[in-house]
Design an enzyme around this catalytic site. Structure first.
Site, PDB file in Angstrom:
ATOM      1  CB  CYS A   1      -0.991  -0.031   1.161  1.00 46.63           C
ATOM      2  SG  CYS A   1      -2.354   1.116   0.921  1.00 46.63           S
TER       3      CYS A   1
ATOM      4  NE  ARG B   1      -8.761   5.766   3.302  1.00 44.20           N
ATOM      5  CZ  ARG B   1      -7.548   6.225   3.037  1.00 44.20           C
ATOM      6  NH1 ARG B   1      -7.377   7.498   2.798  1.00 44.20           N
ATOM      7  NH2 ARG B   1      -6.522   5.413   3.030  1.00 44.20           N
TER       8      ARG B   1
ATOM      9  CG  HIS C   1      -3.004  -2.663   4.446  1.00 45.91           C
ATOM     10  ND1 HIS C   1      -1.797  -2.200   4.876  1.00 45.91           N
ATOM     11  CD2 HIS C   1      -3.626  -1.623   3.850  1.00 45.91           C
ATOM     12  CE1 HIS C   1      -1.693  -0.927   4.561  1.00 45.91           C
ATOM     13  NE2 HIS C   1      -2.780  -0.550   3.929  1.00 45.91           N
TER      14      HIS C   1
HETATM   15  N1  GLN Z   1      -1.814   7.021   2.027  1.00 47.37           N
HETATM   16  C1  GLN Z   1      -2.102   6.102   1.022  1.00 47.37           C
HETATM   17  C2  GLN Z   1      -3.524   6.105   0.493  1.00 47.37           C
HETATM   18  O1  GLN Z   1      -4.460   6.393   1.237  1.00 47.37           O
HETATM   19  C3  GLN Z   1      -1.712   4.735   1.537  1.00 47.37           C
HETATM   20  C4  GLN Z   1      -2.656   4.200   2.584  1.00 47.37           C
HETATM   21  C5  GLN Z   1      -2.245   2.898   3.148  1.00 47.37           C
HETATM   22  O2  GLN Z   1      -1.069   2.497   3.178  1.00 47.37           O
HETATM   23  N2  GLN Z   1      -3.242   2.195   3.647  1.00 47.37           N
HETATM   24  O3  GLN Z   1      -3.695   5.865  -0.668  1.00 47.37           O
END
Ligand code: GLN
Length: 241
Positions: free
Chosen positions: A94, A128, A193
């Site tokens: 990520c 998101r 993740h």
């Molecule tokens: N900051 C990045 C995003 O939101 C990565 C987030 C994360 O590692 N979960 O795209």
């Protein structure tokens, strides 16, 4: 046989217990009688890429990525780029995945210029992309990877970089082209993740075998009793697909 692992920024990039992936690789090697060392390099700590076989970088929020930028520039960028070109293994998750690329433009217009070790770029959107998801892994045909994603960044691959696989359920790289993750040399980069490798032991062994092959030539990993891991995998597969 021995593998040397370097975990980059373990105290800062460790969302959803991404560190569990390092433990998983370590255990699966030790259970087969191999030696493993795990070192770390965080802000202000230098490392020499030639001392290691495999590098791990976890995920983090936009804030942590910005905090790291000054430390990442210079010597660390040079070491990471040289290691990647030299065929060392990288598993990046990520935020760590995004940081290997050219840049990340946040949804509110903030631009983070990253290290450009692989030809990808990322642009954020306000909504998101969150949830359990599943994708194929092209190098293990017939094998599905189950994972969890939470990102605002939409990542696009340039030429010379191929996806890890195709999204079966969820968003993946950008929610548009059905691609998930990035492969370049021995870089494995993904939005998945947390317990990616514990839930996908076949993927873990693939990454370990590629790393051992580079160091020792051909290598055969003996099977492990993966009933528990496989039932976790199958449970999520059934829930998602
Ligand atoms: N900051 C990045 C995003 O939101 C990565 C987030 C994360 O590692 N979960 O795209």
């Amino acid at each position: 046989m021995e593998l040397k692992i370097c975990h980059l920024y373990p105290d800062i990039l460790n969302l959803y217990g991404d560190r569990g992936n390092v433990l998983c690789m370590q255990k699966r090697l030790q259970w087969r009688g191999m030696d493993v060392s795990v070192s770390t390099a965080s802000v202000g700590e230098s490392f020499k890429a030639s001392d290691y076989d495999l590098f791990f970088i976890g995920g983090g929020q936009d804030f942590e990525q910005e905090v790291l930028l000054p430390d990442l520039q210079g010597a660390k960028t040079r070491e990471i780029k040289a290691a990647i070109e030299d065929g060392k293994t990288f598993l990046a998750i990520c935020g760590g995945y995004q940081m290997l690329g050219q840049y990340y433009k946040t949804w509110d217009g903030e631009q983070c210029d990253f290290i450009g070790a692989i030809d990808i770029y990322t642009e954020g959107i306000k909504k998101r992309m969150i949830g359990n998801y599943a994708f194929t892994f092209d190098e293990l045909p017939g094998n599905h990877v189950v994972g969890f994603e939470n990102h605002s960044g939409k990542t696009y691959l340039g030429s010379g970089v191929r996806p890890m696989g195709r999204v079966l359920k969820g968003y993946g790289n950008n929610g548009e082209d059905h691609q998930e993750g990035a492969r370049y040399k021995n870089v494995f980069a993904t939005y998945s993740h947390g317990c990616l490798l514990p839930k996908n032991p076949a993927l873990c062994d693939f990454i370990l075998a590629e790393t051992l092959k580079r160091k020792y030539g051909s290598v055969e990993l003996s099977p492990l009793p993966d009933q528990l891991e496989n039932s976790a995998h199958q449970y999520m597969e059934k829930r998602l697909l």
